[in-house]
Design a protein around this motif. Sequence first.
Motif, PDB file in Angstrom:
ATOM      1  N   HIS A 177       0.952   4.400  -2.367  1.00 15.10           N
ATOM      2  CA  HIS A 177       1.731   3.299  -2.937  1.00 15.10           C
ATOM      3  C   HIS A 177       1.146   1.955  -2.500  1.00 15.10           C
ATOM      4  O   HIS A 177       1.093   1.006  -3.292  1.00 15.10           O
ATOM      5  N   LYS A 178       0.733   1.886  -1.276  1.00 18.01           N
ATOM      6  CA  LYS A 178       0.164   0.649  -0.749  1.00 18.01           C
ATOM      7  C   LYS A 178      -1.123   0.284  -1.483  1.00 18.01           C
ATOM      8  O   LYS A 178      -1.322  -0.880  -1.865  1.00 18.01           O
ATOM      9  N   GLU A 179      -1.991   1.256  -1.709  1.00 16.34           N
ATOM     10  CA  GLU A 179      -3.251   1.007  -2.413  1.00 16.34           C
ATOM     11  C   GLU A 179      -3.003   0.608  -3.865  1.00 16.34           C
ATOM     12  O   GLU A 179      -3.713  -0.253  -4.410  1.00 16.34           O
ATOM     13  N   ILE A 180      -1.992   1.226  -4.490  1.00 22.25           N
ATOM     14  CA  ILE A 180      -1.660   0.880  -5.875  1.00 22.25           C
ATOM     15  C   ILE A 180      -1.150  -0.559  -5.949  1.00 22.25           C
ATOM     16  O   ILE A 180      -1.532  -1.331  -6.839  1.00 22.25           O
ATOM     17  N   ALA A 181      -0.295  -0.932  -5.008  1.00 13.86           N
ATOM     18  CA  ALA A 181       0.229  -2.305  -4.986  1.00 13.86           C
ATOM     19  C   ALA A 181      -0.888  -3.311  -4.809  1.00 13.86           C
ATOM     20  O   ALA A 181      -0.906  -4.362  -5.456  1.00 13.86           O
ATOM     21  N   LYS A 182      -1.833  -3.003  -3.960  1.00 12.07           N
ATOM     22  CA  LYS A 182      -2.967  -3.902  -3.714  1.00 12.07           C
ATOM     23  C   LYS A 182      -3.808  -4.070  -4.969  1.00 12.07           C
ATOM     24  O   LYS A 182      -4.308  -5.165  -5.260  1.00 12.07           O
ATOM     25  N   LEU A 183      -3.965  -2.967  -5.731  1.00 10.17           N
ATOM     26  CA  LEU A 183      -4.774  -3.000  -6.956  1.00 10.17           C
ATOM     27  C   LEU A 183      -4.054  -3.699  -8.100  1.00 10.17           C
ATOM     28  O   LEU A 183      -4.642  -4.518  -8.814  1.00 10.17           O
ATOM     29  N   LYS A 184      -2.767  -3.370  -8.283  1.00  8.19           N
ATOM     30  CA  LYS A 184      -2.041  -3.842  -9.460  1.00  8.19           C
ATOM     31  C   LYS A 184      -1.363  -5.203  -9.265  1.00  8.19           C
ATOM     32  O   LYS A 184      -1.060  -5.890 -10.230  1.00  8.19           O
ATOM     33  N   TYR A 185      -1.077  -5.561  -8.037  1.00 12.26           N
ATOM     34  CA  TYR A 185      -0.407  -6.841  -7.772  1.00 12.26           C
ATOM     35  C   TYR A 185      -1.190  -7.656  -6.739  1.00 12.26           C
ATOM     36  O   TYR A 185      -0.668  -8.045  -5.696  1.00 12.26           O
ATOM     37  N   PRO A 186      -2.469  -7.930  -7.016  1.00 13.56           N
ATOM     38  CA  PRO A 186      -3.293  -8.639  -6.022  1.00 13.56           C
ATOM     39  C   PRO A 186      -2.780 -10.045  -5.709  1.00 13.56           C
ATOM     40  O   PRO A 186      -2.999 -10.553  -4.605  1.00 13.56           O
ATOM     41  N   GLN A 187      -2.097 -10.666  -6.664  1.00 10.96           N
ATOM     42  CA  GLN A 187      -1.602 -12.025  -6.446  1.00 10.96           C
ATOM     43  C   GLN A 187      -0.426 -12.066  -5.476  1.00 10.96           C
ATOM     44  O   GLN A 187      -0.101 -13.129  -4.937  1.00 10.96           O
ATOM     45  N   TYR A 189      -0.012  -9.285  -3.119  1.00  9.67           N
ATOM     46  CA  TYR A 189      -0.238  -8.359  -2.006  1.00  9.67           C
ATOM     47  C   TYR A 189      -0.953  -9.020  -0.830  1.00  9.67           C
ATOM     48  O   TYR A 189      -1.891  -9.794  -0.983  1.00  9.67           O
ATOM     49  N   SER A 190      -0.527  -8.654   0.339  1.00 11.61           N
ATOM     50  CA  SER A 190      -1.250  -8.868   1.590  1.00 11.61           C
ATOM     51  C   SER A 190      -0.727  -7.815   2.553  1.00 11.61           C
ATOM     52  O   SER A 190       0.372  -7.279   2.374  1.00 11.61           O
ATOM     53  N   ASP A 191      -1.512  -7.494   3.579  1.00  6.04           N
ATOM     54  CA  ASP A 191      -1.057  -6.483   4.534  1.00  6.04           C
ATOM     55  C   ASP A 191       0.255  -6.896   5.183  1.00  6.04           C
ATOM     56  O   ASP A 191       1.143  -6.060   5.409  1.00  6.04           O
ATOM     57  N   GLU A 192       0.390  -8.195   5.442  1.00  5.92           N
ATOM     58  CA  GLU A 192       1.622  -8.694   6.048  1.00  5.92           C
ATOM     59  C   GLU A 192       2.791  -8.582   5.081  1.00  5.92           C
ATOM     60  O   GLU A 192       3.903  -8.164   5.445  1.00  5.92           O
ATOM     61  N   GLU A 193       2.526  -8.934   3.797  1.00  4.60           N
ATOM     62  CA  GLU A 193       3.586  -8.878   2.786  1.00  4.60           C
ATOM     63  C   GLU A 193       4.049  -7.441   2.573  1.00  4.60           C
ATOM     64  O   GLU A 193       5.237  -7.188   2.366  1.00  4.60           O
ATOM     65  N   TRP A 194       3.125  -6.498   2.591  1.00  6.17           N
ATOM     66  CA  TRP A 194       3.488  -5.095   2.377  1.00  6.17           C
ATOM     67  C   TRP A 194       4.440  -4.603   3.455  1.00  6.17           C
ATOM     68  O   TRP A 194       5.334  -3.802   3.200  1.00  6.17           O
TER      69      TRP A 194
END
Length: 223
Positions: A177-187, A189-194
């Motif tokens: 899920h984390k990798e998908i969020a990073k790919l689909k919502y790059p604007q 996403y950040s490690d801190e935001e996740w």
Amino acid sequence: MYIDVAWECLRRNENYNECWALMKKDLGFLNNKYDRKAQFWGLTNFVDPQASSIDVFWIPALSKRTIYANKCKWNPHQSFMKIRSEIQFNECNISDNEFCTKLYDDQCCIQIITQGGLLFAEENYSLCFFIKSDDLDANIDILRFLYKGNVTLFPKGMRNILDCLVFYDLYKNGMSHKEIAKLKYPQYYSDEEWLVSDWLRARVRYKIKKATKYINGFYINLL
């Protein structure tokens, strides 16, 4: 070419894929004839999950984009309308004397059910359509598609469902899920935001859950 979202869902259904694997071992199931076992999936006959939607024929009783017609002897003294030249077709025998013709363009598709022969097997005939009063709007849209174009017959929200299928495929192909969020919502996403964002987590879960719902049977509502 048009995208049949219902088929995009069904072809991802694991149970359908297993059923297809069993069916293809028996050549009797692959003869393009009406197969009652395919009714369970809403199909008139089994179709390879890797096949194009052009080869997919839905049970007429379930498809809102299906209309019945009689082939009538053509009278040259009567006025008539010709089907748009942009339309292509594929045909299938769905019972002993009943035939289904799928007509499609880049945007949409419909099915026409006739008896006594394939729709394009001969020339010099006209079509007499059966219009149901309770489906009048849908029938008119079908006729508009055939002769005028510029009509959308698929239900609303198709693009959203296709987007959900992308999330589903990414997840099935091993992405977290984390990798998908990073790919689909790059604007966003950040490690801190996740770590702190319930919105990102919930969004990814929602997309995968919605795709799964349609894949596991709800696709019937898209016919």
